[in-house]
Design an enzyme around this catalytic site. Structure first.
Site, PDB file in Angstrom:
ATOM      1  N   LYS A  39      16.024  51.579  51.633  1.00  0.00           N
ATOM      2  CA  LYS A  39      16.424  50.232  52.055  1.00  0.00           C
ATOM      3  C   LYS A  39      16.262  50.105  53.563  1.00  0.00           C
ATOM      4  O   LYS A  39      15.704  49.129  54.067  1.00  0.00           O
ATOM      5  CB  LYS A  39      17.879  49.974  51.622  1.00  0.00           C
ATOM      6  CG  LYS A  39      18.444  48.631  52.062  1.00  0.00           C
ATOM      7  CD  LYS A  39      18.194  47.547  51.048  1.00  0.00           C
ATOM      8  CE  LYS A  39      18.190  46.144  51.627  1.00  0.00           C
ATOM      9  NZ  LYS A  39      19.465  45.575  51.915  1.00  0.00           N
TER      10      LYS A  39
ATOM     11  N   ILE B 123      28.020  39.014  50.493  1.00  0.00           N
ATOM     12  CA  ILE B 123      27.914  40.111  49.523  1.00  0.00           C
ATOM     13  C   ILE B 123      29.285  40.443  48.927  1.00  0.00           C
ATOM     14  O   ILE B 123      29.430  40.572  47.699  1.00  0.00           O
ATOM     15  CB  ILE B 123      27.277  41.349  50.203  1.00  0.00           C
ATOM     16  CG1 ILE B 123      25.793  41.084  50.480  1.00  0.00           C
ATOM     17  CG2 ILE B 123      27.474  42.609  49.358  1.00  0.00           C
ATOM     18  CD1 ILE B 123      24.920  40.839  49.262  1.00  0.00           C
TER      19      ILE B 123
ATOM     20  N   ASN C 268      14.524  47.470  56.599  1.00  0.00           N
ATOM     21  CA  ASN C 268      15.395  46.800  57.569  1.00  0.00           C
ATOM     22  C   ASN C 268      15.080  47.204  59.011  1.00  0.00           C
ATOM     23  O   ASN C 268      15.146  46.393  59.920  1.00  0.00           O
ATOM     24  CB  ASN C 268      16.870  47.134  57.299  1.00  0.00           C
ATOM     25  CG  ASN C 268      17.410  46.459  56.050  1.00  0.00           C
ATOM     26  OD1 ASN C 268      18.142  47.065  55.282  1.00  0.00           O
ATOM     27  ND2 ASN C 268      17.054  45.201  55.829  1.00  0.00           N
TER      28      ASN C 268
END
Ligand SMILES: NC(=O)C1=CN([C@@H]2O[C@H](COP(=O)(O)OP(=O)(O)OC[C@H]3O[C@@H](n4cnc5c(N)ncnc54)[C@H](OP(=O)(O)O)[C@@H]3O)[C@@H](O)[C@H]2O)C=CC1
Ligand SMILES: CC(C)(CO)C(=O)C(=O)O
Length: 341
Positions: free
Chosen positions: A204, A11, A208
């Site tokens: 998010k 990332i 996860n």
């Protein structure tokens, strides 16, 4: 604009390439063979048919770089506390720290008001190393949506996505968050500034916290976990426990649980990052994705029976594979009465 990406892997490397292309003065902190390759050959980004090579400054010694306008932390969550001392030379009076890390960030309870204002989360920030060493006032929140991978040292493969949602903990449209968003957009990314970044962090995290450990336990892809009625039910139970915690903390979930699961299913035969880490023998991000939800559940007195079971199992799975170690609790002070005996 001086930007250091601390942890320029999948990332951070992608972000670094895009910010460099936008004209920012980008420095990448990395290590090992990946650093050596980036120094020698530049950073390569593969995106569809496109191959981009850029040559930002790359180092393993942040002290060479001096104070930055922004430090983007793009490490795995468990690596962050250990690098806080090494980050100090990057921090000037006005440096912002952008947390591009999955899970709940160290600054979560900064300025929230209420009973938990200023609370340090032990599972993500043991002994407050980040809170005290980076400072919550520097933090800009960032939710990472793209998927990318380091396919060989120095080479980053883009898989999907281009959105990095940003937000100040207090929701303000500050100059610093606006300028960062503009730089990222100039690099071809989407970087909306949100006024409720914590809601987006939870959205998010919602995925996860269940798909990642279930996949590490079953080796199922997102498609398999969401398509099997029994594992889907486990994921849903974990998400509903988390939602109850979020609700009590004032989080607004803008989609319902079924829609969130269907969104993950649509990603298809994808292995979660936790499963990929397990298969590659790398440390797993268990504490920032799960232990912290259990910790927050205890704070707001919400029982988390399904999360507790899955967390116990995935910790042991990680330990037996050498991919997880439990944080060592600080030694309790010896009670005087015992010491005197
Ligand atoms: N990759 C993805 O698709 C996505 C990732 N995320 C999240 O983004 C965050 C970053 O993940 P990702 O980019 O995949 O992780 P990576 O492991 O690819 O990148 C982190 C990089 O930091 C390096 N690093 C670790 N410690 C140090 C140190 N002390 N000094 C210098 N470099 C160091 C690592 O090196 P080494 O390899 O040697 O450890 C690695 O190159 C995580 O929280 C992840 O969950 C979120 C969405 C998608
Ligand atoms: C694929 C996805 C969305 C699963 O929750 C993810 O973010 C990860 O693998 O870490």
């Amino acid at each position: 604009m001086k930007i250091c990406i601390y942890g320029s892997g999948a990332i951070g490397g992608y972000l670094g390439v895009r910010l460099h292309q936008a004209g920012a003065e980008v420095s990448l902190v990395a290590r090992g063979a990946h650093l050596a390759a980036m120094r020698e050959n530049g950073v390569t980004l593969l995106m569809g048919e496109e191959r981009t090579v850029v040559r930002p400054r790359c180092t393993d010694n942040p002290a060479d770089l001096g104070p930055q306008d922004y430090v983007v932390v793009a490490l795995k969550a468990h690596s962050v506390p250990g690098v806080v001392p090494a980050m100090q030379p990057l921090l000037g009076d006005h440096t912002a720290v952008v947390t591009a890390v999955n899970g709940i960030p160290y600054w979560y309870f900064y300025g929230t008001g209420g009973a938990f204002d200023g609370r340090i989360l032990e599972t993500v920030d043991p002994d407050g190393a980040q809170w005290h060493g980076l400072g919550p006032q520097r933090a800009i929140g960032c939710v990472v949506y793209p998927a990318t991978e380091v396919v060989e040292p120095g080479v980053i493969q883009h898989v999907y996505g281009d959105k990095f949602s940003l937000g100040e903990p207090d929701g303000s449209r500050s100059e610093r968050v606006t300028a960062l968003s503009q730089a990222m957009e100039a690099g071809g990314l989407r970087a909306p500034v949100l006024d409720r970044i914590r809601d987006e962090i939870w959205l998010k995290l919602w995925g996860n916290l269940c798909f990642n450990p279930i996949s590490a336990l079953t080796h199922g892809t997102l498609e398999v976990i969401c398509g099997d009625t029994e594992t889907r039910a486990v994921a849903k139970a974990m998400m509903l426990e988390a939602k109850e915690i979020g609700d009590r903390l004032g989080v607004h979930f803008r989609v319902d649980v079924e829609r969130r699961i269907n969104g993950a299913a649509a990603v298809g035969a994808h292995k979660t990052s936790m499963l990929q880490d397990l298969e590659r023998g790398r440390p797993m991000e268990i504490d920032a994705l799960l232990s912290v939800v259990q910790e927050m559940g205890r704070m707001v007195e919400v029982a988390t029976p399904t999360i507790d079971v899955v967390l116990a199992l995935v910790k042991q799975r990680g330990e037996t594979a050498g991919c997880y170690s439990r944080p060592v609790p600080a030694a309790p002070a010896v009670p005087e009465v015992v010491a005197a005996q």
